[in-house]
Design a protein around this motif. Structure first.
Motif, PDB file in Angstrom:
ATOM      1  N   GLU A   1      44.481  31.959  39.968  1.00  0.00           N
ATOM      2  CA  GLU A   1      43.648  32.867  39.173  1.00  0.00           C
ATOM      3  C   GLU A   1      42.828  33.830  40.023  1.00  0.00           C
ATOM      4  O   GLU A   1      42.628  34.973  39.633  1.00  0.00           O
ATOM      5  CB  GLU A   1      42.727  32.072  38.258  1.00  0.00           C
ATOM      6  N   LYS A   2      42.319  33.384  41.163  1.00  0.00           N
ATOM      7  CA  LYS A   2      41.468  34.237  41.992  1.00  0.00           C
ATOM      8  C   LYS A   2      41.969  34.386  43.424  1.00  0.00           C
ATOM      9  O   LYS A   2      41.327  35.038  44.243  1.00  0.00           O
ATOM     10  CB  LYS A   2      40.042  33.684  42.017  1.00  0.00           C
ATOM     11  N   THR A   3      43.102  33.820  43.722  1.00  0.00           N
ATOM     12  CA  THR A   3      43.599  33.806  45.102  1.00  0.00           C
ATOM     13  C   THR A   3      43.847  35.207  45.645  1.00  0.00           C
ATOM     14  O   THR A   3      43.379  35.553  46.733  1.00  0.00           O
ATOM     15  CB  THR A   3      44.878  32.959  45.201  1.00  0.00           C
ATOM     16  N   GLY A   4      44.589  36.026  44.916  1.00  0.00           N
ATOM     17  CA  GLY A   4      44.883  37.379  45.372  1.00  0.00           C
ATOM     18  C   GLY A   4      43.624  38.193  45.591  1.00  0.00           C
ATOM     19  O   GLY A   4      43.465  38.849  46.623  1.00  0.00           O
ATOM     20  N   SER A   5      42.709  38.144  44.641  1.00  0.00           N
ATOM     21  CA  SER A   5      41.456  38.890  44.758  1.00  0.00           C
ATOM     22  C   SER A   5      40.624  38.412  45.936  1.00  0.00           C
ATOM     23  O   SER A   5      40.026  39.221  46.660  1.00  0.00           O
ATOM     24  CB  SER A   5      40.630  38.737  43.479  1.00  0.00           C
ATOM     25  N   ARG A   6      40.591  37.113  46.152  1.00  0.00           N
ATOM     26  CA  ARG A   6      39.819  36.550  47.259  1.00  0.00           C
ATOM     27  C   ARG A   6      40.396  36.998  48.611  1.00  0.00           C
ATOM     28  O   ARG A   6      39.650  37.390  49.510  1.00  0.00           O
ATOM     29  CB  ARG A   6      39.806  35.026  47.144  1.00  0.00           C
TER      30      ARG A   6
END
Length: 68
Positions: free
Chosen positions: A49-54
């Motif tokens: 859910e947040k891996t790419g953004s992180r």
């Protein structure tokens, strides 16, 4: 011509050709990881859910101030 193509840009960020190559390859690896996480997330919304953004946020932090 050689210097313009291979040396001027690395020097502008205070790196040698090979230091710049290492950083660029590291950066490309993590961009690929972010893209892979986004692809899996597109297919399975509950995954990554947040891996790419992180990853992108960390890459942005690493590149700020380079070459100043």
């Amino acid at each position: 011509m050689f210097s313009r193509i291979f040396l001027n840009h690395p020097a502008s960020v205070d790196e040698s050709y090979f230091e710049h190559m290492r950083f660029a390859l590291w950066f490309a690896f993590w961009l690929g990881a972010a893209a892979g996480a986004a692809l899996v997330h597109a297919l399975i919304p509950a995954a990554f859910e947040k891996t790419g953004s992180r990853i992108i946020a960390r890459l942005y932090e690493r590149t700020q101030g380079r070459g100043r």
